[in-house]
Design an enzyme around this catalytic site. Structure first.
Site, PDB file in Angstrom:
ATOM      1  CE  LYS A 274      -4.704  15.569  58.678  1.00  0.00           C
ATOM      2  NZ  LYS A 274      -5.749  15.608  57.648  1.00  0.00           N
ATOM      3  NE  ARG A 348     -10.641   6.535  54.437  1.00  0.00           N
ATOM      4  CZ  ARG A 348     -11.107   7.332  53.485  1.00  0.00           C
ATOM      5  NH1 ARG A 348     -11.398   6.861  52.290  1.00  0.00           N
ATOM      6  NH2 ARG A 348     -11.312   8.607  53.720  1.00  0.00           N
TER       7      ARG A 348
HETATM    8  N1  BES Z   1      -8.429  13.201  60.630  1.00  0.00           N
HETATM    9  C1  BES Z   1      -8.725  13.529  59.290  1.00  0.00           C
HETATM   10  C2  BES Z   1     -10.141  14.071  59.107  1.00  0.00           C
HETATM   11  C3  BES Z   1     -10.432  15.401  59.731  1.00  0.00           C
HETATM   12  C4  BES Z   1     -10.369  16.543  58.976  1.00  0.00           C
HETATM   13  C5  BES Z   1     -10.832  15.496  61.037  1.00  0.00           C
HETATM   14  C6  BES Z   1     -10.681  17.758  59.530  1.00  0.00           C
HETATM   15  C7  BES Z   1     -11.125  16.715  61.614  1.00  0.00           C
HETATM   16  C8  BES Z   1     -11.061  17.849  60.849  1.00  0.00           C
HETATM   17  C9  BES Z   1      -8.602  12.282  58.424  1.00  0.00           C
HETATM   18  O1  BES Z   1      -7.683  11.347  58.826  1.00  0.00           O
HETATM   19  C10 BES Z   1      -8.202  12.748  57.059  1.00  0.00           C
HETATM   20  O2  BES Z   1      -7.130  13.265  56.946  1.00  0.00           O
HETATM   21  N2  BES Z   1      -9.055  12.552  56.084  1.00  0.00           N
HETATM   22  C11 BES Z   1      -8.773  12.968  54.761  1.00  0.00           C
HETATM   23  C12 BES Z   1      -9.246  11.906  53.819  1.00  0.00           C
HETATM   24  C13 BES Z   1      -8.812  12.117  52.391  1.00  0.00           C
HETATM   25  C14 BES Z   1      -7.324  11.956  52.270  1.00  0.00           C
HETATM   26  C15 BES Z   1      -9.520  11.125  51.513  1.00  0.00           C
HETATM   27  C16 BES Z   1      -9.521  14.276  54.517  1.00  0.00           C
HETATM   28  O3  BES Z   1     -10.639  14.432  55.015  1.00  0.00           O
HETATM   29  O4  BES Z   1      -8.954  15.148  53.878  1.00  0.00           O
HETATM   30 MN    MN Z   2      -5.731  11.786  58.115  1.00  0.00          MN
END
Ligand code: BES
Ligand code: MN
Ligand code: ZN
Length: 491
Positions: A274, A348
């Site tokens: 991230k 997921r």
């Molecule tokens: N934990 C994150 C989602 C999230 C984002 C929660 C912002 C709270 C605030 C999740 O694990 C994630 O990183 N999702 C990705 C999915 C993508 C790689 C398809 C996302 O939302 O960017």
């Molecule tokens: Mn994630």
């Protein structure tokens, strides 16, 4: 923990540090304010006039030593225009009254809600009081503030509501106990709130409440064949935990409701790392798990005549030389294989194995709760959580509870058309699709593991915490909606 109770005295002869009564815009007095005005021979109305009290929701005017009033102080709170308060406004009034009481260093206050919708308002006021008095101080160090003075909140309810009020108050008190536990776990930094700590908290909760809990370690998780869940733990030094709460309030063979919580205690994204900005928010990536803890605590207190299971999948999504690489393929507990194209789509991957595990309970419904996608935040913002379901009746009941508690959900599509985007040349499916409809394709991924029961998926990424400002912290959403959903099943 604040003690809440009901009391039967009239507003004017309530002996207390303070009584709180409502006044509408235009200085229109509520039933309780009228009573005080009468016994004080018009002193209340006169004070409102002098103060030019506007009556907006969230405003409070403290008055002192009114003649003919047993309480030392009267906290007049604004109640807007309508005869009954909307849930949101009722919560704001509860928060404002409690904040005023704390400001005056009072230890108790007796609140008289509006006559119209008194019981529903009381429930929201309880949550507002919790909003105003909850403190995070676990790691505040030397700047930790003393606990707020307020210890007791009592409600003076219109006579005809007494019985309903008693039942509703019990539910609300259990709800805020659950919510404060959810906030506590969520706000703990990730170096404190590890999967191991969650396992310990689960055992502690059970000891004090007579639930059953099983906390599984890596070996037990391996034995279950949860290859998808374990793939997320590859890059972390923190051992995973799979936690199973069982509450048996119903008949022996009655199908349970199963709650499943995403418990990623920190989400770095893994190799698909991230960006640095606001990455601290990812300590709240266990908010789905936190919700399950909160709901189980409330359930244990309320003892509904139902069987309820809580599953928590806890791990850390981190990076080291053993971390999962994009393109790696893993076999889930269901036997379906998954190509991990993005290690940041880890929620997921852990939930799918818990959804398969849930089959063994032959559930009446399975509800998973997860901070699953940023796409859901883009779609719905922070007022509504997303709800996806393969069963309209289940979705409708959860949405109704959400409306009632002002802990809202907005239904999103769950349709086969979106599945194609998850296809893979190297496995049964990929863990991500393209950018389009990201919250929906995430739900579609989970759906592949939830074919055998009624299921709802709650994407709470936008609602579980406030990411900045003075109130930065866990919100404990959607504990209130889910406790209401459970209790609605009691009738
Ligand atoms: N934990 C994150 C989602 C999230 C984002 C929660 C912002 C709270 C605030 C999740 O694990 C994630 O990183 N999702 C990705 C999915 C993508 C790689 C398809 C996302 O939302 O960017
Ligand atoms: Mn994630
Ligand atoms: Zn995540």
């Amino acid at each position: 923990m604040i003690e809440f109770s009901l009391r039967a005295d009239h507003p004017s002869n309530t002996k207390a540090d303070a009584v709180a009564v409502a006044v509408h815009e235009g200085q229109k007095l509520s039933w309780a304010a009228q009573e005080l005005d009468k016994s004080s021979k018009g002193a209340l109305a006169a004070a409102l006039k002098t103060a030019s009290f506007a009556g907006r929701c969230g405003s409070v005017l403290p008055l002192f030593n009114l003649p003919g009033v047993a309480a030392t102080r009267v906290l007049v709170f604004g109640a807007g225009v309508d005869a009954a308060l909307a849930a949101k406004d009722a919560r704001a009034t509860g928060k404002a009254v409690a904040a005023a009481a704390v400001e005056l260093t009072l230890s108790e206050v007796t609140i008289f809600p509006l006559a119209e919708g008194a019981v529903d308002s009381m429930q929201q006021i309880v949550m507002g009081v919790s909003d105003a008095t909850y403190r995070y101080d676990e790691t505040k160090g030397v700047s930790a503030k003393p606990k707020p003075s307020l210890k007791r909140v009592r409600f003076g309810m219109p006579d005809d509501t007494a019985k309903a009020a008693a039942a509703a108050l019990k539910v609300s008190v259990a709800t805020v106990h659950g919510m404060e536990f959810t906030k506590y776990l969520g706000n703990l930094p990730a170096n404190f709130c590890t999967p191991t700590r969650l396992g310990e908290e689960a055992k502690k909760l059970v000891k004090s409440h007579g639930l059953k809990v099983t906390v599984m370690d890596r070996k037990a998780i391996e034995k279950l064949g949860m290859g998808s869940f374990l793939s997320v733990t590859n890059g972390s030094e923190q051992p995973p935990r799979f936690i199973v709460f069982e509450y048996a309030g119903g008949k022996k063979n009655e199908a349970p409701t199963v709650f499943v919580g995403k418990g990623v205690t920190f989400d770095t994204g893994g190799i698909s790392i991230k960006p640095a900005a606001e990455m601290d928010h990812m300590k709240w990536d266990m908010s789905g798990a936190g919700t399950v803890f909160g709901v189980m605590k409330a359930v244990a207190e309320l003892k509904p005549k139902q069987n309820i299971v809580g599953l928590v999948v806890a791990c850390e999504n981190h990076i080291n030389g053993k971390a999962t690489k994009p393109g790696d393929v893993f076999t889930s507990m269901s036997g379906q294989t998954i190509e991990v194209l993005n290690t940041d789509a880890e929620g997921r991957l852990i939930l799918c194995d818990a959804l398969t595990y849930a089959e063994r309970f032959k559930p009446r419904a399975v509800i998973d709760i997860a901070t699953l996608t940023g796409a859901c935040v883009v779609a719905l913002g922070s007022h509504n959580a997303g709800i996806f379901s393969n069963n309209d009746a289940l979705a409708d009941s959860i949405i109704a509870s959400g409306k009632k508690m002002n802990d809202r959900f907005w239904r999103m599509p769950l349709e086969e058309d979106y599945q194609e985007a998850l296809s893979s040349n190297f496995a049964d499916m990929a863990n991500v699709a393209g950018r389009e409809g990201g919250a929906i394709t995430a739900a579609c991924f989970l759906w592949r593991f939830a074919k055998k029961y009624n299921w709802a998926h709650l994407d709470i990424a936008g609602v579980a915490y406030k990411g900045s400002g003075k109130e930065k912290g866990a919100t404990a959403r959607p504990v209130a909606a889910l406790v209401d959903y459970v209790m609605a099943g009691e009738k």
